[in-house]
Design an enzyme around this catalytic site. Structure first.
Site, mmCIF file in Angstrom:
data_model
loop_
_atom_site.group_PDB
_atom_site.id
_atom_site.type_symbol
_atom_site.label_atom_id
_atom_site.label_comp_id
_atom_site.label_asym_id
_atom_site.label_seq_id
_atom_site.Cartn_x
_atom_site.Cartn_y
_atom_site.Cartn_z
ATOM 1 C CG LEU A 75 -1.913 -1.225 1.203
ATOM 2 C CD1 LEU A 75 -2.779 -1.216 2.450
ATOM 3 C CD2 LEU A 75 -2.763 -1.275 -0.058
ATOM 4 C CB CYS A 76 4.478 1.826 -0.263
ATOM 5 S SG CYS A 76 5.300 2.331 1.220
ATOM 6 C CG HIS A 77 1.008 6.662 -2.137
ATOM 7 N ND1 HIS A 77 0.660 6.470 -0.819
ATOM 8 C CD2 HIS A 77 -0.131 6.962 -2.791
ATOM 9 C CE1 HIS A 77 -0.639 6.643 -0.683
ATOM 10 N NE2 HIS A 77 -1.147 6.951 -1.858
ATOM 11 C CG ASP A 128 24.232 -11.904 0.175
ATOM 12 O OD1 ASP A 128 24.003 -13.131 0.286
ATOM 13 O OD2 ASP A 128 24.599 -11.370 -0.882
#
Length: 158
Positions: A75-77, A128
């Protein structure tokens, strides 16, 4: 406490309408840490890791992550970021590296999630690159330090 904005009146998840909000400069500052063995920290800060400059790769990964946040958080713009900066501070007395991220935009919604995402991915990149020599590293305390802009104004962690 403020009402959750990502749910409509029926309780369904939705993307918040920010079309009516004023365009202001939005800034978010976050931090996080990765704790490791002293030997691992030594390799990183002395640029002796056989994979290369760990912090340079982590910085690029964090910048890329900030720009991809809307692809990862439903739901991020999507936002046009105007500045992303990641700084790494070695803390040998605590066997860790601190990552501090600043993200800026001129827009109708804030950049806290972009900054948090950048910090997390930068730290995960360090993990990593170094996991073959230190699987026990711990990513911790990723948090918002400060945000400014918009209707809610300035917020600073106490």
């Amino acid at each position: 406490m403020t009402q959750l904005t990502h749910f409509n009146l029926s309780g369904e998840a939705h993307m918040v309408n920010v079309g009516h909000k004023a365009i202001t400069q939005r800034i978010a500052v976050t931090e996080g840490y990765i704790e490791m063995q002293p030997e691992t920290l030594h390799l990183i800060i002395n640029n002796q890791h056989k994979k290369g400059d760990v912090l340079a790769v982590a910085r690029i990964a964090g910048i890329m992550a900030s720009k991809k946040t809307a692809d990862l958080i439903p739901l991020c713009h999507p936002l046009p970021l105007t500045h992303v900066e990641l700084n790494f501070i070695a803390e040998p007395d605590k066997n860790r590296i601190r990552c501090q991220t600043t993200v800026k935009t001129n827009g109708q919604t804030g950049v806290e999630i972009e900054a948090l995402n950048a910090t997390q991915i930068a730290l995960l990149t360090i993990y990593d690159m170094c996991k073959a020599i230190d699987r026990g590293m711990i990513i911790q305390s990723v948090q918002l330090l400060e945000k400014s802009g918009g209707k809610s104004g300035h917020w600073l962690r106490q």
